[in-house]
Motif scaffolding. Structure first.
Motif, mmCIF file in Angstrom:
data_model
loop_
_atom_site.group_PDB
_atom_site.id
_atom_site.type_symbol
_atom_site.label_atom_id
_atom_site.label_comp_id
_atom_site.label_asym_id
_atom_site.label_seq_id
_atom_site.Cartn_x
_atom_site.Cartn_y
_atom_site.Cartn_z
ATOM 1 N N GLY A 102 0.816 -1.215 0.000
ATOM 2 C CA GLY A 102 0.000 0.000 0.000
ATOM 3 C C GLY A 102 0.848 1.262 0.000
ATOM 4 O O GLY A 102 0.514 2.244 -0.665
ATOM 5 N N GLN A 103 1.947 1.248 0.734
ATOM 6 C CA GLN A 103 2.846 2.409 0.773
ATOM 7 C C GLN A 103 3.480 2.654 -0.593
ATOM 8 O O GLN A 103 3.602 3.802 -1.030
ATOM 9 C CB GLN A 103 3.921 2.212 1.834
ATOM 10 N N ILE A 104 3.881 1.593 -1.251
ATOM 11 C CA ILE A 104 4.462 1.737 -2.590
ATOM 12 C C ILE A 104 3.426 2.291 -3.551
ATOM 13 O O ILE A 104 3.704 3.202 -4.334
ATOM 14 C CB ILE A 104 5.028 0.390 -3.097
ATOM 15 N N ALA A 105 2.208 1.752 -3.495
ATOM 16 C CA ALA A 105 1.139 2.229 -4.383
ATOM 17 C C ALA A 105 0.857 3.702 -4.123
ATOM 18 O O ALA A 105 0.712 4.487 -5.070
ATOM 19 C CB ALA A 105 -0.120 1.390 -4.176
ATOM 20 N N HIS A 106 0.799 4.096 -2.860
ATOM 21 C CA HIS A 106 0.545 5.502 -2.515
ATOM 22 C C HIS A 106 1.672 6.398 -3.016
ATOM 23 O O HIS A 106 1.418 7.474 -3.571
ATOM 24 C CB HIS A 106 0.369 5.656 -1.007
ATOM 25 N N LEU A 107 2.898 5.963 -2.839
ATOM 26 C CA LEU A 107 4.049 6.738 -3.311
ATOM 27 C C LEU A 107 3.982 6.918 -4.825
ATOM 28 O O LEU A 107 4.196 8.029 -5.333
ATOM 29 C CB LEU A 107 5.352 6.044 -2.927
ATOM 30 N N LEU A 108 3.686 5.855 -5.528
ATOM 31 C CA LEU A 108 3.586 5.951 -6.992
ATOM 32 C C LEU A 108 2.506 6.948 -7.399
ATOM 33 O O LEU A 108 2.721 7.790 -8.271
ATOM 34 C CB LEU A 108 3.294 4.582 -7.598
ATOM 35 N N LEU B 196 3.165 -3.466 -10.331
ATOM 36 C CA LEU B 196 2.611 -3.606 -8.988
ATOM 37 C C LEU B 196 1.340 -4.444 -9.055
ATOM 38 O O LEU B 196 0.423 -4.149 -9.830
ATOM 39 C CB LEU B 196 2.310 -2.226 -8.393
ATOM 40 N N MET B 197 1.311 -5.476 -8.267
ATOM 41 C CA MET B 197 0.192 -6.399 -8.246
ATOM 42 C C MET B 197 -1.048 -5.698 -7.677
ATOM 43 O O MET B 197 -0.949 -4.962 -6.697
ATOM 44 C CB MET B 197 0.576 -7.579 -7.350
ATOM 45 N N PRO B 198 -2.213 -5.933 -8.273
ATOM 46 C CA PRO B 198 -3.442 -5.343 -7.710
ATOM 47 C C PRO B 198 -3.693 -5.902 -6.299
ATOM 48 O O PRO B 198 -3.443 -7.078 -6.035
ATOM 49 C CB PRO B 198 -4.542 -5.799 -8.665
ATOM 50 N N PRO B 199 -4.169 -5.052 -5.381
ATOM 51 C CA PRO B 199 -4.384 -5.511 -4.000
ATOM 52 C C PRO B 199 -5.222 -6.785 -3.853
ATOM 53 O O PRO B 199 -4.861 -7.654 -3.053
ATOM 54 C CB PRO B 199 -5.062 -4.312 -3.330
#
Length: 76
Positions: A42-48, A62-65
């Protein structure tokens, strides 16, 4: 990360199950691992999303949650 989820983590889980017989012990030990993986994802997705444009984000595999959670649930 995707390779580790598909190769390294399942190997580690198999080894854990080999040495620890109790399924409840497996759950206790795996729960924080699962939580940490989901949080980091989640942190990586938010950063992106906050720092990069859509074109750049699409380049990151990035793999979907939901898929991530399905993999983690299958391992436990």
């Amino acid at each position: 990360m995707n390779a580790a989820l598909e190769e390294d983590l399942p190997t580690a889980i198999r080894k854990m199950k080999r040495y620890l017989e109790s399924p409840s012990t497996h759950m206790v030990l795996f729960k924080p691992i699962k939580s940490n993986i989901a949080e980091a994802h989640g942190q990586i997705a938010h950063l992106l999303e906050s720092e990069y444009d859509a074109e750049t984000i699409e380049m990151v595999p990035l793999m979907p949650p939901p898929k991530l959670m399905a993999i983690l649930d299958d391992l436990s």
